[in-house]
Scaffold this motif. Structure first.
Motif, PDB file in Angstrom:
ATOM      1  N   ARG A  32       0.730  -0.965   0.133  1.00  0.00           N
ATOM      2  CA  ARG A  32      -0.007  -0.094   0.152  1.00  0.00           C
ATOM      3  C   ARG A  32       1.028   1.383   0.159  1.00  0.00           C
ATOM      4  O   ARG A  32       0.499   2.213  -0.544  1.00  0.00           O
ATOM      5  CB  ARG A  32      -1.096  -0.111   1.174  1.00  0.00           C
ATOM      6  CG  ARG A  32      -1.944   1.307   1.176  1.00  0.00           C
ATOM      7  CD  ARG A  32      -3.012   1.017   2.214  1.00  0.00           C
ATOM      8  NE  ARG A  32      -4.174   2.228   2.048  1.00  0.00           N
ATOM      9  CZ  ARG A  32      -5.082   2.131   2.884  1.00  0.00           C
ATOM     10  NH1 ARG A  32      -5.352   1.266   3.925  1.00  0.00           N
ATOM     11  NH2 ARG A  32      -5.936   3.221   2.770  1.00  0.00           N
ATOM     12  N   GLN A  78      -6.935   2.672  -6.304  1.00  0.00           N
ATOM     13  CA  GLN A  78      -7.891   1.579  -5.230  1.00  0.00           C
ATOM     14  C   GLN A  78      -6.825   1.123  -4.000  1.00  0.00           C
ATOM     15  O   GLN A  78      -7.314   1.230  -2.662  1.00  0.00           O
ATOM     16  CB  GLN A  78      -8.535   0.623  -5.733  1.00  0.00           C
ATOM     17  CG  GLN A  78      -9.615   1.145  -6.818  1.00  0.00           C
ATOM     18  CD  GLN A  78     -10.451  -0.029  -7.282  1.00  0.00           C
ATOM     19  OE1 GLN A  78     -10.464  -1.130  -6.263  1.00  0.00           O
ATOM     20  NE2 GLN A  78     -11.068   0.126  -8.167  1.00  0.00           N
ATOM     21  N   GLU A  79      -5.662   0.813  -4.255  1.00  0.00           N
ATOM     22  CA  GLU A  79      -4.838  -0.063  -3.269  1.00  0.00           C
ATOM     23  C   GLU A  79      -4.118   1.283  -2.367  1.00  0.00           C
ATOM     24  O   GLU A  79      -4.194   1.150  -1.110  1.00  0.00           O
ATOM     25  CB  GLU A  79      -3.718  -0.882  -3.990  1.00  0.00           C
ATOM     26  CG  GLU A  79      -2.418  -1.036  -3.153  1.00  0.00           C
ATOM     27  CD  GLU A  79      -3.270  -2.153  -2.185  1.00  0.00           C
ATOM     28  OE1 GLU A  79      -2.569  -2.191  -0.635  1.00  0.00           O
ATOM     29  OE2 GLU A  79      -4.008  -2.635  -2.193  1.00  0.00           O
ATOM     30  N   GLY A 115      -6.663   0.152   0.303  1.00  0.00           N
ATOM     31  CA  GLY A 115      -5.650  -1.280   0.515  1.00  0.00           C
ATOM     32  C   GLY A 115      -6.590  -2.340   0.079  1.00  0.00           C
ATOM     33  O   GLY A 115      -7.772  -2.460  -0.299  1.00  0.00           O
ATOM     34  N   GLY A 116      -6.148  -3.471   0.210  1.00  0.00           N
ATOM     35  CA  GLY A 116      -6.735  -4.707  -0.025  1.00  0.00           C
ATOM     36  C   GLY A 116      -6.895  -5.274  -1.562  1.00  0.00           C
ATOM     37  O   GLY A 116      -7.873  -6.013  -1.805  1.00  0.00           O
ATOM     38  N   VAL A 117      -6.194  -4.698  -2.332  1.00  0.00           N
ATOM     39  CA  VAL A 117      -6.529  -4.780  -3.889  1.00  0.00           C
ATOM     40  C   VAL A 117      -5.687  -5.964  -4.275  1.00  0.00           C
ATOM     41  O   VAL A 117      -4.352  -6.150  -3.889  1.00  0.00           O
ATOM     42  CB  VAL A 117      -6.212  -3.483  -4.753  1.00  0.00           C
ATOM     43  CG1 VAL A 117      -6.185  -4.138  -6.271  1.00  0.00           C
ATOM     44  CG2 VAL A 117      -6.911  -2.524  -4.454  1.00  0.00           C
ATOM     45  N   GLU A 118      -6.510  -6.923  -4.781  1.00  0.00           N
ATOM     46  CA  GLU A 118      -5.713  -8.143  -5.273  1.00  0.00           C
ATOM     47  C   GLU A 118      -5.580  -8.267  -6.804  1.00  0.00           C
ATOM     48  O   GLU A 118      -6.571  -8.071  -7.435  1.00  0.00           O
ATOM     49  CB  GLU A 118      -6.393  -9.460  -4.623  1.00  0.00           C
ATOM     50  CG  GLU A 118      -6.252  -9.612  -3.361  1.00  0.00           C
ATOM     51  CD  GLU A 118      -4.944  -9.721  -2.628  1.00  0.00           C
ATOM     52  OE1 GLU A 118      -3.881 -10.117  -3.395  1.00  0.00           O
ATOM     53  OE2 GLU A 118      -4.807  -9.332  -1.433  1.00  0.00           O
TER      54      GLU A 118
END
Length: 206
Positions: free
Chosen positions: A108, A178-179, A183-186
């Motif tokens: 991040r 978005q990340e 956070g949490g973007v895969e």
């Protein structure tokens, strides 16, 4: 006087860039002074200024390195027949960033730094020029891949290579934002989403 090896010079330059990147990600470009960078890397002013004249040089070098990673991804893709489809290629590029390979930063933090670099192009003419060159290079890289897709029979001949390029770049940028923000973007999300969109056939408009 002993001659300093190129390996040592390259390692020292990267040490400075990594320290500056951590400062910028933590405090922002305008909240970071050269003194902050010197303290972060534990070097004298002379040692740092030997490589970089100031913050603008540091920011430009960070941006260039980020584009370098992307250029390498495109170059590797161009060597494969057939080339990887957009979902696979963009997933690979995002993993490079989000895995923290840029200066070994947490994902991040890495994304936040990249977004700050983009925003700084609105202020710095020099950085804007460098970013524009990198962006143009990515568009050329995608256009070449579109030609390879056509040759492999996996993309229609009437699709504009530049349209594909700008769309894919925007997709990657959106996921980076978005990340940085949430956070949490895969990468798997992007891959699955693109794969789903790619499976849709043309629709007749009445």
């Amino acid at each position: 006087m002993a001659r300093v090896s190129q390996e040592h010079l390259d390692a020292r330059r990267r040490q400075i860039l990594a320290g500056a990147a951590r400062c910028f990600a933590r405090n922002g470009f305008h909240g970071t002074s050269m003194q902050d960078v010197l303290k972060e890397v534990g070097l004298s002013a002379g040692a740092v200024y030997r490589y970089f004249a100031g913050k603008d040089d540091l920011i430009a070098a960070i941006a260039d390195e980020a584009f370098g990673d992307i250029r390498h991804a495109f170059a590797d893709a161009a060597e494969v027949t057939p080339p990887p489809t957009p979902d696979v290629l963009l997933g690979r590029v995002l993993r490079t960033f989000l895995a923290g390979q840029l200066y070994g930063m947490e994902r991040r933090t890495c994304a936040a730094l990249i977004v700050q670099v983009w925003a700084e192009t609105l202020r710095s003419e020099r950085l804007s020029t460098a970013f524009g060159d990198g962006y143009a290079g990515m568009r050329v890289g995608w256009a070449k891949l579109v030609e390879a897709y056509r040759a492999a029979g996996i993309m229609h001949a009437d699709v504009s290579g530049d349209d594909v390029a700008r769309t894919m770049i925007a997709t990657a940028q959106g996921f980076m934002v978005q990340e940085a923000l949430f956070g949490g973007v895969e990468p798997e999300v992007l891959e699955n989403g693109l794969r789903g969109l790619m499976s849709m056939g043309p629709q007749k408009i009445s």
